[in-house]
Design a protein around this motif. Structure first.
Motif, short mmCIF file in Angstrom:
data_model
loop_
_atom_site.label_atom_id
_atom_site.label_comp_id
_atom_site.label_asym_id
_atom_site.label_seq_id
_atom_site.Cartn_x
_atom_site.Cartn_y
_atom_site.Cartn_z
N ALA A 22 -2.23 -0.09 -9.48
CA ALA A 22 -3.59 -0.61 -9.26
C ALA A 22 -3.55 -1.99 -8.62
CB ALA A 22 -4.33 -0.66 -10.59
N PHE A 23 -2.67 -2.86 -9.10
CA PHE A 23 -2.58 -4.21 -8.53
C PHE A 23 -2.18 -4.15 -7.06
CE2 PHE A 23 -3.47 -5.74 -12.51
CZ PHE A 23 -3.20 -7.07 -12.73
N LYS A 24 -1.19 -3.29 -6.75
CA LYS A 24 -0.76 -3.18 -5.35
C LYS A 24 -1.84 -2.56 -4.47
CE LYS A 24 3.54 -1.57 -6.52
NZ LYS A 24 4.83 -0.94 -6.26
N ILE A 79 0.84 -1.20 0.00
CA ILE A 79 0.00 0.00 0.00
C ILE A 79 0.87 1.26 0.00
CG2 ILE A 79 -1.70 1.32 1.33
CD1 ILE A 79 -3.00 -1.08 0.12
N LEU A 80 1.88 1.29 0.85
CA LEU A 80 2.75 2.47 0.91
C LEU A 80 3.54 2.64 -0.38
CD1 LEU A 80 4.00 2.21 4.59
CD2 LEU A 80 2.33 3.81 3.65
N SER A 81 3.96 1.55 -0.98
CA SER A 81 4.67 1.62 -2.25
C SER A 81 3.74 2.14 -3.35
CB SER A 81 5.19 0.23 -2.62
OG SER A 81 5.69 0.22 -3.92
N ALA A 82 2.52 1.65 -3.39
CA ALA A 82 1.55 2.11 -4.38
C ALA A 82 1.25 3.59 -4.20
CB ALA A 82 0.26 1.29 -4.30
N TRP A 83 1.09 4.01 -2.94
CA TRP A 83 0.81 5.42 -2.66
C TRP A 83 1.97 6.31 -3.10
CZ3 TRP A 83 -3.12 8.43 -2.04
CH2 TRP A 83 -2.93 9.71 -1.55
N TYR A 86 2.03 6.47 -6.84
CA TYR A 86 0.90 7.29 -7.31
C TYR A 86 1.20 8.78 -7.16
CZ TYR A 86 -3.70 9.45 -7.42
OH TYR A 86 -4.76 10.26 -7.70
N GLN A 87 1.78 9.16 -6.02
CA GLN A 87 2.13 10.56 -5.79
C GLN A 87 3.17 11.06 -6.78
OE1 GLN A 87 0.82 12.78 -3.53
NE2 GLN A 87 -0.70 11.21 -3.13
N ASP A 88 4.06 10.19 -7.21
CA ASP A 88 5.15 10.56 -8.10
C ASP A 88 4.82 10.32 -9.58
OD1 ASP A 88 7.87 11.39 -8.58
OD2 ASP A 88 8.34 9.28 -8.99
#
Length: 158
Positions: free
Chosen positions: A71-73, A17-21, A24-26
């Motif tokens: 999206a998968f993460k 989740i933290l990796s996806a976030w 997403y931010q970057d």
């Protein structure tokens, strides 16, 4: 015990989740840093695949692959928190596709510093892959609860 299981799933999936976030931010217009690091490695894997099989990998924008990974993460992580095997399969798919591409330690000499860094990250992702397989295996091996019908008391007849 159910709370500990839930807490364990939340802590485990926090990596995804933290990796996806963060990705997403970057993300930006061109896919961000994730797309910049994935592009050359994906080209290398595509060339190798083409030379080995004779099949050409279709051209697509790398930012689409990064968006799919996010999206998968994200979706897989949220579903996994609630004990869904679909979420585990999404995370497993993401790991199976991207881990050998991103952490290509096999393209470096053992003496290089990049080899050690990539090998450590590869083995960490391999451990996450194994934990997801373990979750799916345990989820499928647990016996399902069956609802027992209450048997109505028979009336005594003389």
């Amino acid at each position: 015990m159910a709370f500990l299981s839930f807490l364990g799933r939340v802590l485990f999936v926090s990596v995804f989740i933290l990796s996806a976030w963060q990705e997403y931010q970057d993300f930006g217009e061109h896919g961000g840093a994730a797309a910049r690091s994935l592009a050359p490695k994906f080209r290398t894997v595509s060339k190798y695949f083409t030379t080995q099989t004779g099949l050409k990998v279709p051209d697509f924008e790398i930012k689409v692959a990064v968006a799919a990974a996010i999206a998968f993460k994200g979706v897989g992580g949220l579903l996994f928190i609630f004990g869904s095997t679909i979420g585990a399969f999404l995370l497993l798919t993401q790991q199976a596709i991207l881990t050998p591409i991103l952490y290509d330690f096999y393209n470096y000499d053992v003496d290089k510093a990049e080899f050690a860094q990539l090998f450590v990250k590869f083995t960490q992702n391999l451990a996450l892959f194994g934990a997801l397989l373990f979750f799916i295996g345990m989820k499928n091996s647990l016996p399902r609860r069956t609802l027992k019908k209450k048997v109505a008391a028979k009336s005594k007849t003389n």
